[in-house]
Motif scaffolding. Structure first.
Motif, PDB file in Angstrom:
ATOM      1  N   GLY A  47     -12.136   7.210   7.912  1.00 33.83           N
ATOM      2  CA  GLY A  47     -12.573   8.571   7.676  1.00 33.83           C
ATOM      3  C   GLY A  47     -11.532   9.593   8.100  1.00 33.83           C
ATOM      4  N   VAL A  48     -11.996  10.685   8.722  1.00 30.75           N
ATOM      5  CA  VAL A  48     -11.093  11.751   9.162  1.00 30.75           C
ATOM      6  C   VAL A  48     -10.104  11.224  10.189  1.00 30.75           C
ATOM      7  CG1 VAL A  48     -10.976  13.973  10.342  1.00 30.75           C
ATOM      8  CG2 VAL A  48     -12.795  13.529   8.685  1.00 30.75           C
ATOM      9  N   ALA A  49     -10.547  10.299  11.040  1.00 28.14           N
ATOM     10  CA  ALA A  49      -9.654   9.751  12.060  1.00 28.14           C
ATOM     11  C   ALA A  49      -8.458   9.066  11.420  1.00 28.14           C
ATOM     12  CB  ALA A  49     -10.416   8.765  12.940  1.00 28.14           C
ATOM     13  N   ALA A  50      -8.698   8.361  10.318  1.00 28.57           N
ATOM     14  CA  ALA A  50      -7.599   7.665   9.646  1.00 28.57           C
ATOM     15  C   ALA A  50      -6.598   8.648   9.060  1.00 28.57           C
ATOM     16  CB  ALA A  50      -8.156   6.763   8.550  1.00 28.57           C
ATOM     17  N   VAL A  51      -7.078   9.805   8.623  1.00 34.33           N
ATOM     18  CA  VAL A  51      -6.186  10.810   8.044  1.00 34.33           C
ATOM     19  C   VAL A  51      -5.255  11.376   9.093  1.00 34.33           C
ATOM     20  CG1 VAL A  51      -6.094  13.064   6.932  1.00 34.33           C
ATOM     21  CG2 VAL A  51      -7.827  11.395   6.222  1.00 34.33           C
ATOM     22  N   TYR A  52      -5.789  11.622  10.305  1.00 36.54           N
ATOM     23  CA  TYR A  52      -5.000  12.286  11.342  1.00 36.54           C
ATOM     24  C   TYR A  52      -4.331  11.319  12.318  1.00 36.54           C
ATOM     25  CZ  TYR A  52      -6.901  16.671   9.702  1.00 36.54           C
ATOM     26  OH  TYR A  52      -7.215  17.747   8.919  1.00 36.54           O
ATOM     27  N   GLU A  82      -5.003  -5.167  12.598  1.00 35.86           N
ATOM     28  CA  GLU A  82      -4.936  -4.522  11.290  1.00 35.86           C
ATOM     29  C   GLU A  82      -3.650  -3.713  11.139  1.00 35.86           C
ATOM     30  OE1 GLU A  82      -8.098  -4.488   8.694  1.00 35.86           O
ATOM     31  OE2 GLU A  82      -7.170  -6.261   9.596  1.00 35.86           O
ATOM     32  N   ALA A  83      -3.201  -3.132  12.215  1.00 32.21           N
ATOM     33  CA  ALA A  83      -1.941  -2.395  12.184  1.00 32.21           C
ATOM     34  C   ALA A  83      -0.766  -3.338  11.947  1.00 32.21           C
ATOM     35  CB  ALA A  83      -1.740  -1.615  13.481  1.00 32.21           C
ATOM     36  N   VAL A  84      -0.805  -4.523  12.553  1.00 33.75           N
ATOM     37  CA  VAL A  84       0.228  -5.525  12.313  1.00 33.75           C
ATOM     38  C   VAL A  84       0.268  -5.886  10.835  1.00 33.75           C
ATOM     39  CG1 VAL A  84       0.871  -7.937  12.708  1.00 33.75           C
ATOM     40  CG2 VAL A  84       0.187  -6.504  14.641  1.00 33.75           C
ATOM     41  N   LEU A  85      -0.899  -6.015  10.217  1.00 33.78           N
ATOM     42  CA  LEU A  85      -1.004  -6.399   8.803  1.00 33.78           C
ATOM     43  C   LEU A  85      -0.755  -5.236   7.853  1.00 33.78           C
ATOM     44  CD1 LEU A  85      -4.230  -8.593   9.053  1.00 33.78           C
ATOM     45  CD2 LEU A  85      -1.856  -9.383   9.009  1.00 33.78           C
ATOM     46  N   ASN A  86      -0.598  -4.026   8.390  1.00 33.43           N
ATOM     47  CA  ASN A  86      -0.448  -2.812   7.579  1.00 33.43           C
ATOM     48  C   ASN A  86      -1.681  -2.560   6.724  1.00 33.43           C
ATOM     49  OD1 ASN A  86       0.858  -0.459   6.783  1.00 33.43           O
ATOM     50  ND2 ASN A  86       2.000  -1.446   5.137  1.00 33.43           N
ATOM     51  N   HIS A  87      -2.852  -2.855   7.310  1.00 32.97           N
ATOM     52  CA  HIS A  87      -4.123  -2.570   6.658  1.00 32.97           C
ATOM     53  C   HIS A  87      -4.663  -1.238   7.168  1.00 32.97           C
ATOM     54  CE1 HIS A  87      -5.262  -7.026   5.648  1.00 32.97           C
ATOM     55  NE2 HIS A  87      -4.315  -6.534   4.861  1.00 32.97           N
ATOM     56  N   ALA A  88      -5.467  -0.598   6.322  1.00 32.39           N
ATOM     57  CA  ALA A  88      -6.209   0.577   6.768  1.00 32.39           C
ATOM     58  C   ALA A  88      -7.448   0.058   7.484  1.00 32.39           C
ATOM     59  CB  ALA A  88      -6.590   1.467   5.591  1.00 32.39           C
ATOM     60  N   ASN A  90       0.813  -1.227   0.000  1.00 38.30           N
ATOM     61  CA  ASN A  90       0.000   0.000   0.000  1.00 38.30           C
ATOM     62  C   ASN A  90       0.840   1.268   0.000  1.00 38.30           C
ATOM     63  OD1 ASN A  90       1.015   0.097   2.589  1.00 38.30           O
ATOM     64  ND2 ASN A  90      -0.937  -0.328   3.609  1.00 38.30           N
ATOM     65  N   SER A  91       2.152   1.117  -0.219  1.00 42.76           N
ATOM     66  CA  SER A  91       3.060   2.268  -0.301  1.00 42.76           C
ATOM     67  C   SER A  91       3.073   3.114   0.967  1.00 42.76           C
ATOM     68  CB  SER A  91       2.709   3.147  -1.518  1.00 42.76           C
ATOM     69  OG  SER A  91       2.840   2.416  -2.706  1.00 42.76           O
ATOM     70  N   ARG A  92       2.880   2.463   2.121  1.00 38.63           N
ATOM     71  CA  ARG A  92       2.986   3.146   3.412  1.00 38.63           C
ATOM     72  C   ARG A  92       4.098   2.503   4.224  1.00 38.63           C
ATOM     73  NH1 ARG A  92      -2.972   2.671   4.466  1.00 38.63           N
ATOM     74  NH2 ARG A  92      -2.308   1.136   6.014  1.00 38.63           N
ATOM     75  N   GLU A  93       4.937   3.329   4.832  1.00 40.63           N
ATOM     76  CA  GLU A  93       5.977   2.776   5.697  1.00 40.63           C
ATOM     77  C   GLU A  93       5.316   1.942   6.792  1.00 40.63           C
ATOM     78  OE1 GLU A  93       9.818   4.856   7.331  1.00 40.63           O
ATOM     79  OE2 GLU A  93       8.220   5.093   8.834  1.00 40.63           O
ATOM     80  N   HIS A  94       5.973   0.853   7.141  1.00 37.45           N
ATOM     81  CA  HIS A  94       5.374  -0.085   8.092  1.00 37.45           C
ATOM     82  C   HIS A  94       6.419  -0.528   9.108  1.00 37.45           C
ATOM     83  CE1 HIS A  94       2.845  -3.089   9.772  1.00 37.45           C
ATOM     84  NE2 HIS A  94       3.332  -4.127   9.123  1.00 37.45           N
ATOM     85  N   LEU A  95       6.092  -0.393  10.398  1.00 36.78           N
ATOM     86  CA  LEU A  95       6.984  -0.814  11.478  1.00 36.78           C
ATOM     87  C   LEU A  95       6.493  -2.138  12.054  1.00 36.78           C
ATOM     88  CD1 LEU A  95       7.495   2.578  13.389  1.00 36.78           C
ATOM     89  CD2 LEU A  95       8.788   1.643  11.455  1.00 36.78           C
TER      90      LEU A  95
END
Length: 418
Positions: free
Chosen positions: A382-387, A370-376, A271-276
């Motif tokens: 919504g707005v929460a995901a943006v911030y 979901e964070a472990v899987l690097n999923h949104a 998903n082209s997002r850095e993942h820790l």
């Protein structure tokens, strides 16, 4: 110069004049003439009246056009002018149409699509695969045809040929690559409609919902131990970290910091997002034990230091063979018929789903899994995901440690969970 009827002999006899080009009219067809350049080159032309002005139409060079064909072309041009059509403009339009036809072939449009859209907007591996599908199946079949001439019937014939040839779900990949190409051409107004409109992929694909049972997890872990480094290590890390196959296969030492946090750059994730990924203690122990093979890239899982672990299909067969051998030996030890033991087919990606399901069963919060899987996560949208840019490193570590403990208990019954 008095006009005479041109003959092949007279055309051959006319010599160049140092003073300049010479025009030799043909008495058989007024307006038609032979042009002789000082260099000796000869060509044909015809003059006519159009719109109150004298116009010149160049027919072509001699001997490519012999006298008979040149005279016929001149007569056609004169007749065209007499009917109110300008031969020069008609020729120009014909040339432009031919050039447009060459530019609008499936081959040319596909090449432009790959360079302008596919490569800049896709991961390199996906772009290479899609380009190969287009080259081997779409361009090979339609390359020299104008893209606007491809019909719905052609699109159906393409997918039918692939499925009839036994390509299986690969036909769906070709369908998707071709549909994307034609949709791009439609957006750029190269074509007015797409032949793939309302068409569905040729084959229905079963949803990927395979989750390994505890017994299967145990056999996977023990078989991975038996297969060993690097593929066995890869399998165990897939199960412990819940990351994607290629992400784990291409892991480098530089990506792992002193605290055991593995950082996947945006270029390395789907998903082209850095993942820790905070590595659980069993994963760190596995990495501490693997050999360090020198290489510029610093791959962790490698046989030569130059390339990451690969040959997945071949190695998966070895793993399955080891799993079956372990399962049948346990059947023998338990007094059961080993020939009655069979394995249900599974894929490496199923380990990711199995880990995710396992964390859920351990009551880990869905947004952490979901964070472990690097999923949104739908839990943070919504707005929460943006911030919300919080990486959940501590929470992810807790979830992965809990799952690793569960794997250890499954693999080695009687081992106390830590």
């Amino acid at each position: 110069m008095v006009a005479k009827v041109l003959t092949m002999q007279s055309v051959e006899r006319h010599k160049p004049q140092p003073a300049g080009r010479v025009e030799i009219p043909d008495a058989a067809l007024p307006g038609f003439y032979l042009v002789v350049q000082p260099s000796g080159a000869k060509s044909w032309a015809v003059r006519y009246r159009f719109g109150g002005k004298t116009r010149k139409f160049t027919i072509g060079p001699y001997p490519l056009f012999d006298l008979g064909s040149a005279r016929a072309a001149a007569r056609e041009a004169l007749q065209m002018a007499a009917r109110g059509r300008d031969p020069v403009l008609e020729k120009k339009a014909s040339v432009e149409a031919a050039l447009a036809a060459e530019r609008d072939t499936v081959r040319a449009i596909a090449a432009e699509y790959v360079e302008r859209h596919l490569k800049p907007n896709s991961k390199p591996r996906y772009a290479a695969e899609a380009e190969a599908l287009l080259r081997n199946h779409v361009i090979a079949r339609w390359g020299d045809r104008r893209i606007g001439e491809i019909t719905r019937k052609d699109a159906i014939a393409l997918t039918d040929a692939l499925t009839d040839g036994g390509m299986g779900v690969g036909a769906n990949r070709v369908f998707s690559a071709a549909r994307a190409l034609f949709n791009w051409a439609l957006e750029r107004e190269v074509i007015e409609t797409t032949p793939f409109l309302r068409l569905k992929p040729p084959l229905a694909e079963a949803s990927r919902d395979r989750v390994l049972s505890d017994a299967e997890v145990r056999f996977v872990w023990l078989a991975a131990d038996r297969v060993g480094y690097p593929f066995g290590t890869l399998v165990q890390l897939l199960l412990l970290t819940a990351q994607r196959r290629d992400e784990v296969a291409r892991i480098t030492w530089a990506e792992i910091d002193a605290n055991g946090v593995w950082t996947l750059s945006a270029a390395r994730t789907k998903n082209s997002r850095e993942h820790l990924v905070p590595l659980p203690s069993p994963a760190r122990a596995i990495l501490a034990a693997v050999p360090r093979i020198a290489g510029r890239a610093g791959f962790v899982l490698t046989t030569d230091g130059a390339a990451p672990s690969s040959n997945f299909a071949k190695n998966k067969v070895k793993l399955d063979t080891a799993m079956l051998a372990i399962a049948r030996q346990e059947a023998v030890d338990a007094g059961r018929d080993p020939d009655g033991v069979e394995l249900v087919p599974w894929r490496l990606h199923d380990l990711r789903r199995t880990a995710s399901t396992g964390m859920a069963r351990l009551r880990q919060p869905i947004h952490v899994t979901e964070a472990v899987l690097n999923h949104a996560s739908g839990a943070v949208s919504g707005v929460a995901a943006v911030y919300n840019k919080y990486a959940y490193v501590d929470e992810k570590l807790a979830a992965l440690e809990a799952w690793a403990g569960r794997v250890a208990k499954i693999a080695y019954p009687g081992l106390a969970e830590g």
